[in-house]
Structure formats: structure tokens, C-alpha cells
Design an enzyme around this catalytic site. Structure first.
Site, PDB file in Angstrom:
ATOM      1  N   CYS A  98       0.815  -1.230   0.000  1.00 12.80           N
ATOM      2  CA  CYS A  98       0.000   0.000   0.000  1.00 12.80           C
ATOM      3  C   CYS A  98       0.846   1.276   0.000  1.00 12.80           C
ATOM      4  CB  CYS A  98      -0.964   0.005   1.176  1.00 12.80           C
ATOM      5  SG  CYS A  98      -2.017  -1.438   1.242  1.00 12.80           S
TER       6      CYS A  98
ATOM      7  N   HIS B 242      -3.074   7.091   2.537  1.00 12.37           N
ATOM      8  CA  HIS B 242      -3.545   5.821   1.989  1.00 12.37           C
ATOM      9  C   HIS B 242      -4.931   5.516   2.555  1.00 12.37           C
ATOM     10  CE1 HIS B 242      -4.083   1.711   1.035  1.00 12.37           C
ATOM     11  NE2 HIS B 242      -3.843   1.276   2.258  1.00 12.37           N
TER      12      HIS B 242
ATOM     13  N   ASN C 249     -10.272  -0.196   0.099  1.00 11.50           N
ATOM     14  CA  ASN C 249      -8.804  -0.069   0.141  1.00 11.50           C
ATOM     15  C   ASN C 249      -8.255  -0.640  -1.168  1.00 11.50           C
ATOM     16  OD1 ASN C 249      -6.064  -0.431   0.543  1.00 11.50           O
ATOM     17  ND2 ASN C 249      -6.264  -1.201   2.631  1.00 11.50           N
TER      18      ASN C 249
HETATM   19  N1  ACO Z   1     -18.793  -8.559   9.164  1.00 17.29           N
HETATM   20  C1  ACO Z   1     -19.335  -8.875  10.341  1.00 17.29           C
HETATM   21  N2  ACO Z   1     -18.615  -9.256  11.415  1.00 17.29           N
HETATM   22  C2  ACO Z   1     -17.278  -9.297  11.260  1.00 17.29           C
HETATM   23  C3  ACO Z   1     -16.645  -8.979  10.056  1.00 17.29           C
HETATM   24  C4  ACO Z   1     -17.464  -8.603   8.968  1.00 17.29           C
HETATM   25  N3  ACO Z   1     -16.959  -8.258   7.768  1.00 17.29           N
HETATM   26  N4  ACO Z   1     -15.309  -9.109  10.207  1.00 17.29           N
HETATM   27  C5  ACO Z   1     -15.102  -9.493  11.469  1.00 17.29           C
HETATM   28  N5  ACO Z   1     -16.297  -9.608  12.114  1.00 17.29           N
HETATM   29  C6  ACO Z   1     -16.537 -10.004  13.500  1.00 17.29           C
HETATM   30  C7  ACO Z   1     -15.467 -10.917  14.043  1.00 17.29           C
HETATM   31  O1  ACO Z   1     -15.747 -12.264  13.692  1.00 17.29           O
HETATM   32  C8  ACO Z   1     -15.588 -10.683  15.525  1.00 17.29           C
HETATM   33  O2  ACO Z   1     -16.690 -11.389  15.994  1.00 17.29           O
HETATM   34  P1  ACO Z   1     -16.658 -12.058  17.474  1.00 17.29           P
HETATM   35  O3  ACO Z   1     -16.503 -10.904  18.431  1.00 17.29           O
HETATM   36  O4  ACO Z   1     -17.981 -12.745  17.560  1.00 17.29           O
HETATM   37  O5  ACO Z   1     -15.467 -12.960  17.467  1.00 17.29           O
HETATM   38  C9  ACO Z   1     -15.942  -9.199  15.603  1.00 17.29           C
HETATM   39  O6  ACO Z   1     -16.454  -8.829  14.311  1.00 17.29           O
HETATM   40  C10 ACO Z   1     -14.749  -8.334  15.934  1.00 17.29           C
HETATM   41  O7  ACO Z   1     -13.662  -8.702  15.078  1.00 17.29           O
HETATM   42  P2  ACO Z   1     -12.311  -7.925  15.099  1.00 17.29           P
HETATM   43  O8  ACO Z   1     -11.416  -8.462  14.028  1.00 17.29           O
HETATM   44  O9  ACO Z   1     -11.799  -7.878  16.510  1.00 17.29           O
HETATM   45  O10 ACO Z   1     -12.829  -6.473  14.675  1.00 17.29           O
HETATM   46  P3  ACO Z   1     -12.087  -5.090  14.791  1.00 17.29           P
HETATM   47  O11 ACO Z   1     -12.866  -4.207  15.646  1.00 17.29           O
HETATM   48  O12 ACO Z   1     -10.628  -5.234  15.030  1.00 17.29           O
HETATM   49  O13 ACO Z   1     -12.270  -4.555  13.299  1.00 17.29           O
HETATM   50  C11 ACO Z   1     -10.996  -4.242  11.299  1.00 17.29           C
HETATM   51  C12 ACO Z   1     -11.666  -5.253  12.235  1.00 17.29           C
HETATM   52  C13 ACO Z   1     -12.073  -3.382  10.678  1.00 17.29           C
HETATM   53  C14 ACO Z   1     -10.283  -5.025  10.216  1.00 17.29           C
HETATM   54  C15 ACO Z   1     -10.028  -3.384  12.146  1.00 17.29           C
HETATM   55  O14 ACO Z   1      -9.151  -4.191  12.875  1.00 17.29           O
HETATM   56  C16 ACO Z   1      -9.246  -2.469  11.285  1.00 17.29           C
HETATM   57  O15 ACO Z   1      -9.771  -1.493  10.790  1.00 17.29           O
HETATM   58  N6  ACO Z   1      -7.949  -2.732  11.114  1.00 17.29           N
HETATM   59  C17 ACO Z   1      -7.109  -2.030  10.219  1.00 17.29           C
HETATM   60  C18 ACO Z   1      -6.788  -2.957   9.155  1.00 17.29           C
HETATM   61  C19 ACO Z   1      -6.874  -2.356   7.786  1.00 17.29           C
HETATM   62  O16 ACO Z   1      -7.482  -1.353   7.509  1.00 17.29           O
HETATM   63  N7  ACO Z   1      -6.227  -3.046   6.921  1.00 17.29           N
HETATM   64  C20 ACO Z   1      -6.175  -2.665   5.564  1.00 17.29           C
HETATM   65  C21 ACO Z   1      -5.007  -3.268   4.960  1.00 17.29           C
HETATM   66  S1  ACO Z   1      -3.560  -2.699   5.674  1.00 17.29           S
HETATM   67  C22 ACO Z   1      -3.213  -1.292   5.005  1.00 17.29           C
HETATM   68  O17 ACO Z   1      -3.767  -0.903   4.032  1.00 17.29           O
HETATM   69  C23 ACO Z   1      -2.185  -0.537   5.681  1.00 17.29           C
END
Ligand code: ACO
Length: 321
Positions: A115, A248, A278
Site C-alpha cells: 500500500c 492511503h 482499500n
Molecule cells: N462482518 C461482520 N462481522 C465481522 C466482520 C465482517 N466483515 N469481520 C469481522 N467480524 C466479527 C469478528 O468475527 C468478531 O466477531 P466475534 O466478536 O464474535 O469474534 C468481531 O467482528 C470483531 O472482530 P475484530 O477483528 O476484533 O474487529 P475489529 O474491531 O478489530 O475490526 C478491522 C476489524 C475493521 C479489520 C479493524 O481491525 C481495522 O480497521 N484494522 C485495520 C486494518 C486495515 O485497515 N487493513 C487494511 C489493509 S492494511 C493497510 O492498508 C495498511
């Protein structure tokens, strides 16, 4: 001293927008409410089987060249940032050069910094131009991340989209890029990767993107804040001197947290992740082109472009547009 200045921008998005509800209809175990609340993403574009990264790059490049009143033959350097190339080799840049009809011996190569790839490519092009070796570079970010997503992994597949963005960077007497910084810390390779390998003509291991979302979130906000300050310091400028921040487009919460940490008002942050998802190396030039075409980013304004991605890699370019 020779300046390197962006003289034109272009972008391309394949197909029709795909909404969060469309993903649910396609069988992804998610909801519009969850995706919108956690990421700000409402739509993304997905590439049809008939297109690949070089096709997206071609369309974005032609849009940039047209905006600059230029012909493909005016370009003497082609750099494509991508993690989803058409082939292992030749490079997507070489394929793009051929598709542009300028297979004339000028330099063409890919940059792989996930990215942050566009920031790496733009900074490399800047140095080529400042050295006097090249006059006009086409720098493209092009991605078909939909091809490396595990569509049964709702934690990752809802986050990404496909697209391409391009800029033409030219030798100029007028100031353009004022400062740039590139960084990497490979010890973080495990928190975001596609760890599949190639052996005997076969993909071995896992061919899909895997991510520790919370670790990525923390890392991204920290380094996006640091590297923006680094380029401002290098140019002896302050946040108040900035017209636009174009980070980004990973997710809306990362963008908001970065702006807050830097003390940048939210209305100075260009946000496209809601419409594009993204798009990895394509996200920054896509956002820049959109903001140029809708009239927000104007000539003479100061803009920071900054990226962070797998590796981990990160970097920023401060420019006077
Ligand atoms: N829909 C519904 N529920 C979901 C989904 C979805 N798409 N994805 C995960 N869940 C559920 C999980 O199963 C979990 O359920 P549980 O509590 O019953 O186990 C719950 O949601 C929480 O999951 P987490 O992974 O802990 O959710 P979090 O609050 O961390 O959010 C996210 C996840 C959005 C990916 C967050 O961590 C984030 O924004 N991270 C940044 C990562 C990113 O943007 N990466 C992009 C690529 S990297 C880059 O470009 C630099």
C-alpha cells in the site's frame, strides 16, 4: 536545481460500484452496518475476469496523459506500483509501456511496497528527474486485490477494492515535490501478507491476503503521523501550512485517527475509502485525481501524500501542486 512536479493526474475504476449489501447477496457473512461502522466503506469496484492490472493502469495512464495534453511518447520513464501484477514477469510496467505503444527502449519497472507502493514509485521518479537522467515519468498505482482475497474470510474480503491511479511527474523550474521520506521495517512482515510461494510452476502455501487487523491499525496510525511530520520538518513547514492531507485509504477510522494525531482538521483530509474501499497502491493517486477533478486540490496548494502497507513499509511526499 531541477524540480519534479506533478503536471497531470488520472484514474480508472473497473465495473460498477459493488455495495456492502451486494456482498451480502453474494454470500459474504457480513452486514452493511458492520462494514460501515468499523471501516467507513460503502462501495468498492471489482475487476471482471477480462481485465488485469495492466489494463487498469492503461486506462488511468491515458486519463492522466489526456489531462496533461500529452502523448504516450512524451514519457521517458514508466513506474508501476502493484502487488497484484499480471505476471510474475515481465513487469506490469513493461506491459503498460507496450499497451501505450511506446515500447521504444525507455525505462519501465515495477515497485513492490504494497500500500506504500505509489509513494515509493513517486519518490524514485522524483530522484530520477532531479538527477537529470529523465524528463517525464508516468507513475501508476494499479491493483486487482479482489484476486488475492479469500471471499470466505469476512475479516479481510470486505475491506479491499480494485482500481488504478496515475500521475505524470515532470522536470520543472516551478517547485513541485518539496520533501519525501521512505521507510520499512521487515520485522512486521507477519501482520499483513500473502505468504504463498511459487515452486515448479505452482502456487504453494496460502495464496490469499491474511491480516492481524488490530496490529495493522495501531502501526498505521503511528507511522502515518510520524512520517507526515518528518516531511513537514524537512521542508521547514508546519501543519498550518498544509492545504490537504491525502493518506492511503485503508479505512475511515485510520484516516480520522491520523488526522486527529496530527492536528489536521477533518475537512482537509481527502477521503475516498467510502467509495473505493482499500485499493492498496492505487488508493493515493485515485484520491488525488478525484480531488483534482472535483476542484478541491488546486495549483499552488501544499499537499501531503502518505502511505503505509505490508512489509511493513511507509512513506510520504510533501508537494506544492
Ligand atoms: N462482518 C461482520 N462481522 C465481522 C466482520 C465482517 N466483515 N469481520 C469481522 N467480524 C466479527 C469478528 O468475527 C468478531 O466477531 P466475534 O466478536 O464474535 O469474534 C468481531 O467482528 C470483531 O472482530 P475484530 O477483528 O476484533 O474487529 P475489529 O474491531 O478489530 O475490526 C478491522 C476489524 C475493521 C479489520 C479493524 O481491525 C481495522 O480497521 N484494522 C485495520 C486494518 C486495515 O485497515 N487493513 C487494511 C489493509 S492494511 C493497510 O492498508 C495498511
Amino acid at each position: 536545481m531541477i524540480n519534479a512536479r506533478i503536471v497531470a493526474t488520472g484514474s480508472y475504476l473497473p465495473g460498477e460500484p459493488v455495495s456492502n449489501d451486494d456482498l451480502v447477496a453474494r454470500g459474504v457473512d457480513t452486514s452493511d452496518a458492520w462494514i460501515t461502522e468499523r471501516t467507513g466503506i460503502r462501495f468498492r469496484h471489482l475487476t471482471p475476469a477480462s481485465q488485469s492490472a495492466s489494463d487498469l493502469a492503461l486506462n488511468a495512464s491515458l486519463a492522466a496523459l489526456e489531462a496533461g495534453g500529452l502523448r504516450p511518447a512524451d514519457v521517458d520513464l514508466v513506474i508501476v506500483a502493484t502487488s497484484t501484477p499480471d505476471y510474475i514477469f515481465p513487469s506490469t510496467a513493461a506491459l503498460l509501456q507496450a499497451k501505450l505503444g511506446i515500447a521504444n527502449g525507455s525505462a519501465a519497472f515495477d515497485v513492490q511496497a504494497v500500500c506504500s507502493g505509489f509513494i515509493y514509485g513517486l519518490t524514485i521518479a522524483e530522484k530520477f528527474i532531479r538527477s537529470g537522467s529523465h524528463k517525464r515519468a508516468l507513475v501508476v498505482g494499479a491493483e486487482v486485490f479482489s484476486r488475492i482475497l479469500d471471499w470466505t474470510d469476512r475479516g479481510t474480503c470486505v475491506l479491499f477494492g480494485d482500481g488504478a491511479g496515475a500521475v505524470v511527474l515532470e522536470a520543472s523550474d516551478t517547485p513541485g515535490i518539496l520533501a519525501s521520506a521512505l521507510h520499512a521495517d521487515g520485522s512486521y512482515h507477519g501482520i499483513l501478507s500473502v505468504a504463498g510461494g511459487i515452486a515448479s510452476g505452482q502456487v504453494t502455501g496460502d495464496p490469499f491476503l491474511r491480516m492481524d487487523g488490530q496490529a495493522v491499525f495501531k502501526f498505521a496510525v503511528k507511522v502515518l503521523g510520524e512520517v507526515a511530520n518528518e516531511v513537514l520538518d524537512a521542508a521547514k513547514l508546519q501543519i498550518a501550512d498544509l492545504d490537504w492531507l491525502i493518506p492511503h485509504q485503508a479505512n475511515a477510522r485510520i484516516l480520522q485517527a491520523t488526522a486527529k494525531r496530527l492536528g489536521v482538521s477533518p475537512d482537509k483530509v481527502i477521503m475516498t475509502v467510502d467509495r473505493h474501499g482499500n485499493t492498496s497502491a492505487a488508493s493515493i493517486p485515485l484520491a488525488l485525481d478525484l480531488a483534482v477533478r472535483d476542484g478541491r486540490v488546486q495549483r499552488g496548494q501544499r499537499v501531503i501524500l502518505e502511505g503505509v502497507g505490508g512489509g511493513f513499509t511507509w512513506g510520504a511526499v510533501l508537494l506544492q501542486f
